[in-house]
Scaffold this motif. Structure first.
Motif, PDB file in Angstrom:
ATOM      1  N   ALA A 120     -24.624 -34.716 -14.116  1.00 26.51           N
ATOM      2  CA  ALA A 120     -23.688 -33.750 -14.696  1.00 26.51           C
ATOM      3  C   ALA A 120     -22.436 -34.424 -15.249  1.00 26.51           C
ATOM      4  CB  ALA A 120     -23.289 -32.718 -13.635  1.00 26.51           C
ATOM      5  N   GLY A 121     -22.376 -35.757 -15.142  1.00 24.96           N
ATOM      6  CA  GLY A 121     -21.241 -36.494 -15.684  1.00 24.96           C
ATOM      7  C   GLY A 121     -20.010 -36.485 -14.800  1.00 24.96           C
ATOM      8  N   LYS A 122     -20.185 -36.157 -13.508  1.00 25.83           N
ATOM      9  CA  LYS A 122     -19.028 -36.077 -12.595  1.00 25.83           C
ATOM     10  C   LYS A 122     -18.846 -37.340 -11.752  1.00 25.83           C
ATOM     11  CE  LYS A 122     -19.191 -31.038 -12.259  1.00 25.83           C
ATOM     12  NZ  LYS A 122     -19.327 -29.871 -11.347  1.00 25.83           N
ATOM     13  N   LEU A 123     -19.923 -38.090 -11.537  1.00 19.83           N
ATOM     14  CA  LEU A 123     -19.853 -39.330 -10.767  1.00 19.83           C
ATOM     15  C   LEU A 123     -20.498 -40.467 -11.555  1.00 19.83           C
ATOM     16  CD1 LEU A 123     -20.878 -38.285  -7.099  1.00 19.83           C
ATOM     17  CD2 LEU A 123     -18.562 -38.672  -7.987  1.00 19.83           C
ATOM     18  N   ARG A 124     -20.119 -41.700 -11.206  1.00 20.40           N
ATOM     19  CA  ARG A 124     -20.710 -42.893 -11.805  1.00 20.40           C
ATOM     20  C   ARG A 124     -21.195 -43.799 -10.676  1.00 20.40           C
ATOM     21  NH1 ARG A 124     -17.123 -43.858 -15.214  1.00 20.40           N
ATOM     22  NH2 ARG A 124     -15.670 -45.092 -13.987  1.00 20.40           N
ATOM     23  N   VAL A 125     -22.416 -44.309 -10.797  1.00 18.95           N
ATOM     24  CA  VAL A 125     -23.003 -45.169  -9.763  1.00 18.95           C
ATOM     25  C   VAL A 125     -22.647 -46.624 -10.051  1.00 18.95           C
ATOM     26  CG1 VAL A 125     -25.118 -45.830  -8.559  1.00 18.95           C
ATOM     27  CG2 VAL A 125     -24.928 -43.547  -9.553  1.00 18.95           C
ATOM     28  N   LEU A 126     -22.091 -47.297  -9.043  1.00 19.77           N
ATOM     29  CA  LEU A 126     -21.705 -48.705  -9.208  1.00 19.77           C
ATOM     30  C   LEU A 126     -22.791 -49.663  -8.754  1.00 19.77           C
ATOM     31  CD1 LEU A 126     -17.968 -48.698  -8.071  1.00 19.77           C
ATOM     32  CD2 LEU A 126     -18.923 -48.276 -10.349  1.00 19.77           C
ATOM     33  N   ASN A 127     -23.566 -49.261  -7.753  1.00 18.10           N
ATOM     34  CA  ASN A 127     -24.690 -50.093  -7.300  1.00 18.10           C
ATOM     35  C   ASN A 127     -25.649 -49.260  -6.471  1.00 18.10           C
ATOM     36  OD1 ASN A 127     -23.766 -50.059  -4.526  1.00 18.10           O
ATOM     37  ND2 ASN A 127     -22.344 -51.714  -5.020  1.00 18.10           N
ATOM     38  N   THR A 128     -26.856 -49.770  -6.282  1.00 17.14           N
ATOM     39  CA  THR A 128     -27.833 -49.171  -5.382  1.00 17.14           C
ATOM     40  C   THR A 128     -28.342 -50.259  -4.433  1.00 17.14           C
ATOM     41  OG1 THR A 128     -29.620 -49.510  -6.995  1.00 17.14           O
ATOM     42  CG2 THR A 128     -28.521 -47.357  -6.997  1.00 17.14           C
ATOM     43  N   TRP A 129     -28.993 -49.846  -3.343  1.00 21.48           N
ATOM     44  CA  TRP A 129     -29.221 -50.759  -2.221  1.00 21.48           C
ATOM     45  C   TRP A 129     -30.684 -51.107  -1.966  1.00 21.48           C
ATOM     46  CZ3 TRP A 129     -25.525 -48.232   1.943  1.00 21.48           C
ATOM     47  CH2 TRP A 129     -24.217 -48.232   1.430  1.00 21.48           C
TER      48      TRP A 129
END
Length: 319
Positions: free
Chosen positions: A211-220
């Protein structure tokens, strides 16, 4: 001789009673306690699984949400529940850390009957879409320049998101300020409301990213997630950490093996149904099946491994 015959008769009678009980199980609804609030990824996927298993086993499987205490309350509830198969619980990874961080009177390995492992989470770190942290390097640079001022939230103290983030921080030589919440819904509201600078959570935050409200910096995980192709893994960022936090279902210690088998068989069939696989897929989760025997072995090895992690982070309780 008479005493011996009486003892044999008693043992045979007990065996017959147990066998008859197992054959009639279940004759009423089963309660499945899960460790996180209603409406989150765990709740949604477990309700689908319970619905599938209910039809297979022939009785309703009713979900009870018991959030808090780092996801360990369902396992604790098993310690005071009858070993009859009518109360079962989700066993998150945090259960295996309990004796190292708090004083308890029971053993996570010996005092739970392990039924089946189901799946594991996909995790990552996300920030608001308007955050000045455009990528992971920005995040780390700010944390280095402002020790202890970068706030992040997780789904509770000593949960996998909390401990893994602290492990990442330790490897990078940065200090972060952790804020615990009871579940993903509260956590998401906090970061969107400007109360947190970042969150470490399962990818239940995906709808907010889309929805354009958060941005992902990394995944694990071991590799990038198809849903977030631009988000690097920790390993790509030079951090030697992979975390997917498997979880499954346990029953009280002493639950008859025949009852454990009935539960295992029903949930195994239920987790193979497309409706459950699709439910997991919404949150980038995959089935991770372990039999009762394999899940018990996993509990033993995880119990040992988590001790090393707790000690490495300096979080072990004083002896």
């Amino acid at each position: 001789m008479i005493r011996r015959h009486l003892l044999c008769a008693a043992l045979l009678g007990a065996a017959a009673t147990t066998g008859a009980y197992a054959q009639s199980f279940p004759s009423r609804p089963i309660k499945l306690i899960i460790a996180f609030p209603a409406g989150g990824p765990t709740d949604i996927t477990m309700r689908q699984l319970a619905d599938n298993a209910s039809k297979i086993i022939g009785q309703p499987i009713v979900i009870e949400n018991k959030p808090g205490a780092g996801g360990t309350l369902p396992a604790q509830a098993l310690q005071t529940s009858a070993p009859d198969g009518y109360t079962i619980a989700q066993i998150p990874l945090g259960v295996f850390r309990l004796p190292y961080t708090t004083r308890i009177t029971w053993d996570p390995v010996k005092d739970i009957s392990y039924v089946i492992n189901l799946t594991g989470y996909a995790f990552g770190i996300a920030v608001p879409a308007d955050s000045p942290f455009k990528n992971w390097n920005d995040f780390v640079a700010y944390a280095k320049a402002n020790p202890g001022k970068l706030t992040y939230g997780s789904t509770g103290n000593l949960t996998s998101p909390h401990l893994t983030t602290e492990l990442i921080a330790q490897q990078l030589g940065i200090q972060l300020q952790h804020v615990p919440y009871k579940g993903s819904a509260d956590l998401s509201q906090a970061v969107l409301g400007g109360h947190l600078m970042a969150i470490a959570d399962s990818t239940g935050f995906a709808p907010l990213v889309e929805a354009g409200k958060l941005r992902v910096l990394n995944t694990w995980g071991d590799k990038r997630l198809a849903k977030f192709p631009d988000a690097p893994t920790l390993k790509e960022l030079g951090i030697d950490v992979v975390q997917n936090s498997p979880f499954g279902i346990g029953a009280p210690k002493g639950t008859p093996p025949e009852v454990v088998k009935k539960l295992h068989d029903a949930f195994k069939q239920a987790m193979e149904e497309q409706s459950y696989v699709a439910s997991l897929g919404r949150y980038d989760m995959l089935p991770i099946y372990m039999s009762s025997a394999d899940y018990t072995k996993f509990a033993q090895t995880t119990f040992t491994r988590e001790k090393a992690l707790i000690e490495k982070l300096g979080l072990a309780k004083p002896q």
